[in-house]
Design an enzyme around this catalytic site. Structure first.
Site, PDB file in Angstrom:
ATOM      1  N   GLU A 179       0.823  -1.226   0.000  1.00  0.00           N
ATOM      2  CA  GLU A 179       0.000   0.000   0.000  1.00  0.00           C
ATOM      3  C   GLU A 179       0.852   1.269   0.000  1.00  0.00           C
ATOM      4  O   GLU A 179       0.650   2.163   0.830  1.00  0.00           O
ATOM      5  CB  GLU A 179      -0.965   0.002   1.188  1.00  0.00           C
ATOM      6  N   GLU A 303      -5.582  -8.232  -0.498  1.00  0.00           N
ATOM      7  CA  GLU A 303      -6.288  -7.947   0.758  1.00  0.00           C
ATOM      8  C   GLU A 303      -7.736  -7.700   0.410  1.00  0.00           C
ATOM      9  O   GLU A 303      -8.042  -6.759  -0.347  1.00  0.00           O
ATOM     10  CB  GLU A 303      -5.705  -6.719   1.472  1.00  0.00           C
TER      11      GLU A 303
HETATM   12  O1  AHR Z   1      -5.286  -5.840   6.962  1.00  0.00           O
HETATM   13  C1  AHR Z   1      -5.139  -4.713   7.769  1.00  0.00           C
HETATM   14  C2  AHR Z   1      -4.387  -3.592   7.078  1.00  0.00           C
HETATM   15  O2  AHR Z   1      -5.150  -3.121   5.994  1.00  0.00           O
HETATM   16  C3  AHR Z   1      -3.078  -3.948   6.428  1.00  0.00           C
HETATM   17  O3  AHR Z   1      -2.013  -3.926   7.321  1.00  0.00           O
HETATM   18  C4  AHR Z   1      -2.911  -2.885   5.402  1.00  0.00           C
HETATM   19  O4  AHR Z   1      -2.166  -3.317   4.295  1.00  0.00           O
HETATM   20  C5  AHR Z   1      -4.334  -2.493   5.046  1.00  0.00           C
HETATM   21  O5  AHR Z   1      -4.518  -1.140   5.090  1.00  0.00           O
END
Ligand code: AHR
Length: 517
Positions: A179, A303
């Site tokens: 990210e 994610e």
């Molecule tokens: O999954 C929780 C968080 O969400 C992770 O650390 C990050 O990559 C995202 O913002």
């Protein structure tokens, strides 16, 4: 009481028209050093079920049942401040560090060797490793690849062997940071700056092993102001050097002015994920066209989940002297509606299997997770466990068939009118057929028919129809009541023996799997 059969929907599939083979990596998950995901989650020395390495046996059993194929590690935001070498070597000599991402103390008692060993015990699941491009760069990424993947005969590979791993870990898939577009990210970068760094790190890693599969950071959300520009800038610079661009998406029912939650829009989260995938696929295609490249870049949706990001459990510790170790963080307790959304997001990922080559449910244990644990106590399945486990069980190894779906609509504040029913069908290698379907409507049952033209005259001997639904959308599984919400046989399934087509009734806000073989 729900009104009966106000919605009707029909899915037509034909074995001759396929979207893509289901990549095993679509059933990945994510273990971050965050809260109690590692410590007190997968690793709890002294727990009654723990083995000699401190891995909880009850959690390993549930992870196997969940059907996870790959695990992204060690973060997440955590990785942007992580020094991988802190987590290798004799455990008692490992340093305690501040974890700035989650305002916690990292003890480093669990690191790369422990993760590789744990994955071996779960069942040989693939490790997908992220390198730190927040506070670090090329040199450290190269060192980690050498340490992890070079068989022997160099300082770092021999250090790995001395630390107990004679064989290299053989990690194929690597994330180039996490990210990096997000202002919250430690070492956050502008698109051009990240693109240059990612390109040089990717090129360097490939000098060690050209066969590595590399994931470059896409946007951390569809709604980021930089979305699109970020993808264009990053892909223009890295296109030939990477295999995947990442997408991240989390959904929750937003609060309305009257304090209630916008459940209708939330139930249609798959519409947003679908658009996100299409938009990123367009960015990939545009770059490929501009560069006149024959190289294919796929999406790593590494994610995704439901996350009540604004609620109390997600509030990180605060205070100069307050850096707890493995605090309870992001421990969302999922209701029945959350499971329906997770099921729909899986349907969306499957339907886009031609563009999405990898995906990770974030995360695995305790932290926005399908599995919860109590210190010294039991481990149990959240509501969201079931759609994931059943989709993995019936879709892995299969081929997604092109879906032709007609369905009535349901109204949402965020996305307007959306199909009330969403579905996808997967043909198994053994000739079986699995259909995954959600009814997103808040009040109406749906009749759902599946026409399988080439299945005429077929007799399905094994027939499974399981529905996850609860009249209480917020009903959940807890320490005190671990099986409050589970899938139930759906007795309304009817199969036409003449042509193999089927029909079933779907309760409002429900997720269903039908498996015929
Ligand atoms: O999954 C929780 C968080 O969400 C992770 O650390 C990050 O990559 C995202 O913002």
């Amino acid at each position: 009481m729900a009104e009966r059969h106000l919605l009707s929907s029909r899915l037509v599939v034909d074995g001759d028209f396929v979207v893509a083979r289901v990549d095993d990596r679509l059933f990945g998950s994510f273990v971050e050093h965050l809260g109690r995901c590692v410590y007190g989650g997968i690793y709890e020395p002294g727990h009654p079920s723990a083995d000699g390495e401190g891995f909880r046996g009850d959690v390993i059993d549930l992870v196997r049942e969940l059907g996870v194929s790959a695990v992204r590690y060690p973060g997440g935001n955590f990785v942007s401040g992580y020094r991988w070498e802190d987590g290798v070597g004799p455990v008692d000599g490992r340093p305690r560090r501040l974890d700035l991402a989650w305002h916690s103390t990292e003890t480093n008692r669990f690191g790369l060797h422990e993760m590789a060993s744990w994955l071996g015990k779960v069942g040989g699941n693939e490790l997908m490793e992220a390198v730190n491009l927040g506070t670090r760069g090329l040199r450290d990424a190269l060192d980690l690849v050498e340490y992890a993947n070079v068989p022997s005969g160099t300082a770092l590979s021999d250090r790995r062997r001395a630390n107990g791993a004679e064989e290299p870990f053989g990690i194929r898939m690597w994330c180039l940071g996490n990210e990096m577009d997000g202002p919250w990210q430690l070492g956050h970068k502008e698109a051009g700056e990240y693109a240059a760094l990612a390109a040089s790190v990717a090129a360097g890693m490939r000098q060690i092993d050209p066969g590595l599969e590399l994931v470059v950071c896409g946007s951390s959300g569809h709604g980021m102001a930089t979305f699109g520009d970020w993808e264009r800038t990053v892909l223009d610079r890295t296109y030939e050097l990477v295999d995947f661009v990442s997408c991240h998406a989390y959904y929750h029912p937003e609060r309305l002015a009257d304090g209630s939650r916008d459940m209708a829009s939330f139930l249609a989260s798959g519409v947003d994920m679908d658009g996100f995938i299409r938009d990123v696929a367009s960015c990939i295609d545009a770059t490929r066209a501009r560069l006149k490249s024959g190289h294919e870049v796929s999406i790593s949706f590494d994610e995704w989940n439901v996350w009540y990001i604004d609620d109390e459990p997600s509030r990180a510790p605060e205070g100069v002297g307050n850096w707890p170790s493995a605090p309870r963080l992001l421990e969302d307790v999922y209701g029945a509606a959350d499971a329906v959304v997770v099921g729909d997001l899986l349907i969306t990922l499957l339907r886009n299997a031609d563009r999405v080559g990898s995906a990770s449910l974030a995360q695995l244990v305790n932290v926005i997770a399908p599995i919860m644990t109590e210190p010294g106590g039991p481990a149990w399945r959240q509501t969201t466990f079931y759609p994931f486990a059943l989709t993995a069980r019936y879709a892995r190894g299969g081929t997604v068939l092109e879906p032709r779906l007609s369905a009535g609509t349901t109204d949402t504040a965020k996305y307007g009118e959306v199909p009330a029913v969403d579905a996808v069908a997967v043909r198994g290698g053994d000739g079986s057929l699995s259909v995954f379907v959600v009814n997103r409507d808040l009040g109406r049952e749906a009749s759902f028919e599946v026409a399988v033209p080439q299945g005429a005259g077929r007799v399905w001997r094994e027939r499974v129809a399981l529905t996850l639904h609860d009249d209480d959308l917020y009903a959940c599984n807890t320490l005190g009541d671990q099986t409050r919400v589970v899938p139930h046989d759906n007795a309304t399934l009817k199969v036409d023996e003449a042509d193999g087509s089927l029909s079933i009734t779907l309760p409002p806000v429900s997720w269903t799997v039908i498996h015929l073989s």
